[in-house]
Design an enzyme around this catalytic site. Sequence first.
Site, short mmCIF file in Angstrom:
data_model
loop_
_atom_site.label_atom_id
_atom_site.label_comp_id
_atom_site.label_asym_id
_atom_site.label_seq_id
_atom_site.Cartn_x
_atom_site.Cartn_y
_atom_site.Cartn_z
N CYS A 120 0.84 -1.20 0.00
CA CYS A 120 0.00 0.00 0.00
C CYS A 120 0.87 1.25 0.00
O CYS A 120 1.95 1.27 0.59
CB CYS A 120 -0.92 0.00 1.22
SG CYS A 120 -2.22 -1.26 1.14
N CYS A 202 -3.56 0.01 -3.39
CA CYS A 202 -4.20 0.33 -2.11
C CYS A 202 -3.49 1.50 -1.44
O CYS A 202 -2.37 1.86 -1.81
CB CYS A 202 -4.22 -0.89 -1.19
SG CYS A 202 -2.60 -1.58 -0.81
#
Length: 301
Positions: A120, A202
């Site tokens: 992420c 993400c």
Amino acid sequence: MANCEFSPVSGDKPCCRLSRRAQVCLGVCLLVLLILVVVVAVVLPRWRQQWSGSGTTSRFPETVLARCVKYTEVHPEMRHVDCQSVWDAFKGAFISKYPCNITEEDYQPLVKLGTQTVPCNKTLLWSRIKDLAHQFTQVQRDMFTLEDMLLGYLADDLTWCGEFNTFEINYQSCPDWRKDCSNNPVSVFWKTVSRRFAETACGVVHVMLNGSRSKIFDKNSTFGSVEVHNLQPEKVQALEAWVIHGGREDSRDLCQDPTIKELESIISKRNIRFFCKNIYRPDKFLQCVKNPEDSSCLSGI
């Protein structure tokens, strides 16, 4: 029956025989027919439809295999990948298929073999500014463009297509996405892997945009038509755009450009926050990525 001479016959013997002239004519006709069959058998398989784009990159199979081996050696998390299986899946997506009728489904076996996860906050998208994006990830090693992943790395800067109903690769010409068709092997590949890359992103996703173009955000680019619409709101908190200026004298706030506002609107409607940052000096930007503690990097870039 001018060409037949009748004579008494018995049983199943022919009632007439051809004249010598007719026999010669028949022989010539059979010879011509045989030659035509041979010509068709030899020439027809070699006939290729001429497309508007350049042909498959020289030594394409060897290049893909070599890149796969190199990538899996450098990236321990991908050492389980069987490069021969990767090539077989890659080849199976386009070999023997009509080059203007390729689908994303054709590439799914390859996508499954090349599955990777980006941490992420580490995904970097780009549009019309490929070189700088790659220079950035070469310095900032913990961020990744699509071309830093296995599948993007395999196909970067390559062209490929096959011959319909044969197992041959076409090294003479391949479909151009503008002049011939958009559903060609190369275009569909990048659409497929770009969609997957965006879907798996993400955290905070970054995108590098070329501020020197008339359309800084282009809805028809891969970023504008595929990646933007496949970011997942439940996983992506924000999209941060870095607008790269084209020269030292350009002091405009390109984050106020109408196309950037259009991008902001699209992202906001998908319940993803949007931020924008002007990068006035890309050379200094890269230098400060290398040496963030440099005193000159405390000022704006």
